[in-house]
Design an enzyme around this catalytic site. Structure first.
Site, short mmCIF file in Angstrom:
data_model
loop_
_atom_site.label_atom_id
_atom_site.label_comp_id
_atom_site.label_asym_id
_atom_site.label_seq_id
_atom_site.Cartn_x
_atom_site.Cartn_y
_atom_site.Cartn_z
N HIS A 38 -2.71 7.14 3.11
CA HIS A 38 -3.26 5.85 2.69
C HIS A 38 -4.60 5.66 3.41
O HIS A 38 -4.72 5.93 4.60
CB HIS A 38 -2.29 4.73 3.04
CG HIS A 38 -2.84 3.38 2.78
ND1 HIS A 38 -3.45 3.05 1.59
CD2 HIS A 38 -2.92 2.26 3.56
CE1 HIS A 38 -3.86 1.81 1.65
NE2 HIS A 38 -3.56 1.30 2.83
N ASN A 91 -10.39 0.31 1.48
CA ASN A 91 -8.93 0.25 1.28
C ASN A 91 -8.65 -0.38 -0.08
O ASN A 91 -8.90 -1.56 -0.28
CB ASN A 91 -8.32 -0.58 2.41
CG ASN A 91 -6.81 -0.71 2.29
OD1 ASN A 91 -6.22 -0.34 1.28
ND2 ASN A 91 -6.19 -1.26 3.32
N CYS A 104 0.81 -1.23 0.00
CA CYS A 104 0.00 0.00 0.00
C CYS A 104 0.84 1.28 0.00
O CYS A 104 0.32 2.36 -0.27
CB CYS A 104 -0.94 0.01 1.20
SG CYS A 104 -2.02 -1.41 1.25
O1 UT7 Z 1 -3.54 -1.31 3.81
C1 UT7 Z 1 -3.07 -1.75 5.06
C2 UT7 Z 1 -3.78 -3.01 5.48
N1 UT7 Z 1 -4.52 -3.11 6.61
C3 UT7 Z 1 -4.89 -2.25 7.56
O2 UT7 Z 1 -4.61 -1.11 7.59
C4 UT7 Z 1 -5.73 -2.81 8.66
C5 UT7 Z 1 -5.33 -2.29 10.02
N2 UT7 Z 1 -6.21 -2.79 11.04
C6 UT7 Z 1 -7.50 -2.42 11.17
O3 UT7 Z 1 -8.00 -1.62 10.40
C7 UT7 Z 1 -8.29 -3.00 12.31
O4 UT7 Z 1 -7.45 -3.79 13.11
C8 UT7 Z 1 -9.53 -3.82 11.86
C9 UT7 Z 1 -10.56 -2.91 11.24
C10 UT7 Z 1 -9.11 -4.90 10.86
C11 UT7 Z 1 -10.17 -4.51 13.05
O5 UT7 Z 1 -10.52 -3.54 14.02
P1 UT7 Z 1 -10.08 -3.75 15.55
O6 UT7 Z 1 -10.58 -2.61 16.31
O7 UT7 Z 1 -8.61 -3.99 15.56
O8 UT7 Z 1 -10.90 -5.02 15.95
P2 UT7 Z 1 -10.37 -6.41 16.51
O9 UT7 Z 1 -9.64 -7.17 15.47
O10 UT7 Z 1 -9.70 -6.16 17.83
O11 UT7 Z 1 -11.75 -7.15 16.80
C12 UT7 Z 1 -12.66 -6.68 17.80
C13 UT7 Z 1 -13.89 -7.54 17.77
C14 UT7 Z 1 -13.59 -9.04 17.76
O12 UT7 Z 1 -14.60 -9.69 18.51
P3 UT7 Z 1 -14.34 -10.16 20.02
O13 UT7 Z 1 -13.17 -11.09 19.93
O14 UT7 Z 1 -14.03 -8.91 20.77
O15 UT7 Z 1 -15.62 -10.80 20.39
C15 UT7 Z 1 -13.74 -9.41 16.31
O16 UT7 Z 1 -14.08 -10.77 16.13
O17 UT7 Z 1 -14.62 -7.29 16.58
C16 UT7 Z 1 -14.89 -8.51 15.91
N3 UT7 Z 1 -14.92 -8.25 14.49
C17 UT7 Z 1 -16.05 -7.89 13.84
N4 UT7 Z 1 -17.30 -7.71 14.29
C18 UT7 Z 1 -18.23 -7.34 13.39
C19 UT7 Z 1 -13.91 -8.28 13.58
N5 UT7 Z 1 -14.36 -7.96 12.37
C20 UT7 Z 1 -15.69 -7.71 12.51
C21 UT7 Z 1 -16.68 -7.30 11.61
N6 UT7 Z 1 -17.93 -7.14 12.10
N7 UT7 Z 1 -16.45 -7.09 10.31
#
Ligand code: UT7
Length: 326
Positions: free
Chosen positions: A253, A283, A113
């Protein structure tokens, strides 16, 4: 020594849209979670028979038209993608043929990216050394073809797009003032898409990813991204002896609203100085920055002479920023 000036931009966004309501219908997620955690409402998805170079060819033609330059005038095409049509030939060679850039050399590179910033740095070096004069930088990806739509943590994030910019040597205008890029290979498994090395099980154990497609350790990437983007922006300003007061617009980005928000707090700049389109495109990998740059110019948010910062981070891990006088 000539300067490197962006003289044309162009982009292509596929028609099909997956909005948050559609995402809710295919995976266990909801509009509220996606909006609050990412800021994304819609992502555009390439057609089944539409690939990276198809989108890139359209973006390239638009950038050339915008630059009022013919394909024959190009000396070099550099192309960044993590979803190439083929491992060989390069996407750059396919587009060179598609647009008839018969005098251009062409190759692919990959800084995920962060690639547009790396591309500007590469182009700037070639132009300053007087190796090439007219260079087309293309970033394009069909991330949705590499997305596991059973993995709610990644599938809500990605969209498809192509962005292109024509840069040229100019003795008078300032153009690219300075660039910084960097890499941290210790984070190489934070965002992964498998090719020949089939160590999916090992990766799955380490970061809980899925076998089929993109693996991502979201939290780790987010932590890295905030610091990397703020540090890279601060670095280009320091190198140029400027401050954020001198900057008209920052184009980051577009991965996640929270990442951008935290990064701009670290930079100490107001939201109005930051261009975001992630709500409608998600993204789109390396094309985020050139698409946003083209949109900002189209919308009259930047004019010739304005100083802007382009800043990105991505798989690798990689990061970079470019400070330029548009
Ligand atoms: O181009 C560069 C590539 N990537 C990035 O920039 C991504 C960088 N990271 C992020 O943007 C974030 O980490 C995410 C958006 C991917 C995830 O957000 P987060 O605040 O880090 O959430 P998390 O992974 O800590 O998950 C929190 C909760 C989890 O549930 P539990 O374990 O707390 O019950 C996940 O299972 O949210 C859950 N979860 C969702 N819930 C509803 C994860 N994805 C989803 C979803 N819908 N789509």
């Amino acid at each position: 020594m000539p300067n490197t000036v962006i003289v044309g931009t162009g982009f292509y966004i596929p028609e099909k849209i997956y909005d948050n309501a559609y995402m809710e219908s295919i995976v266990d997620t909801n509009d509220e979670w996606i909006t609050r955690r990412t800021g994304i409402k819609e992502r555009h998805v390439s057609a089944d028979d539409e690939y990276t170079t198809d989108m890139a060819t359209i973006a390239a033609k638009r950038a050339l038209e915008n630059a009022k330059m013919t394909a024959e005038e190009l000396d070099l095409i550099i192309f960044a993608t993590v979803t190439p049509d083929y491992f060989c030939p390069s996407c750059a060679c396919v587009v060179q043929n598609n647009i008839g850039a018969v005098n251009a050399s062409a190759f692919d590179y990959n800084a995920a990216c962060s690639s547009f910033v790396f591309g500007l740095q590469i182009a700037d070096s070639f132009i300053r050394s007087e190796t090439y004069k007219n260079i087309l930088i293309i970033c394009a990806d069909v991330l949705t073809k590499a997305t596991d739509y059973k993995d709610r943590a990644t599938c809500v994030l990605f969209g498809d797009a192509a962005g292109a910019a024509v840069v040229t040597a100019d003795e008078e205008r300032r153009g690219v003032i300075t660039t910084v890029t960097g890499a941290d290979g210790t984070g190489n498994n934070a965002i992964t898409s498998l090719a020949f090395r089939n160590d999916a099980e090992e990766l799955e154990k380490r970061i809980g990813g899925r076998k089929e497609t993109i693996f991502m350790a979201g939290q780790a990437v987010m932590k890295f991204a905030v610091k990397a983007m703020a540090d890279a922006s601060d670095m280009v300003l320091k190198k140029a002896g400027l401050t954020y007061d001198d900057i008209k617009l920052v184009i980051p980005h577009q991965a996640n609203y929270r990442i951008v928000d935290s990064a701009i707090r670290r930079m100490g700049i107001e939201k109005e100085k930051v261009f975001l389109h992630l709500e409608k495109f998600g993204n789109t990998s390396a094309s985020c920055i050139p698409v946003a740059l083209a949109e900002a110019a189209e919308q009259g948010l930047i004019e010739r002479g304005d100083k802007i910062i382009l800043v990105g981070f991505g798989g690798g891990l990689t990061w970079g920023a470019a400070l330029l006088e548009y």
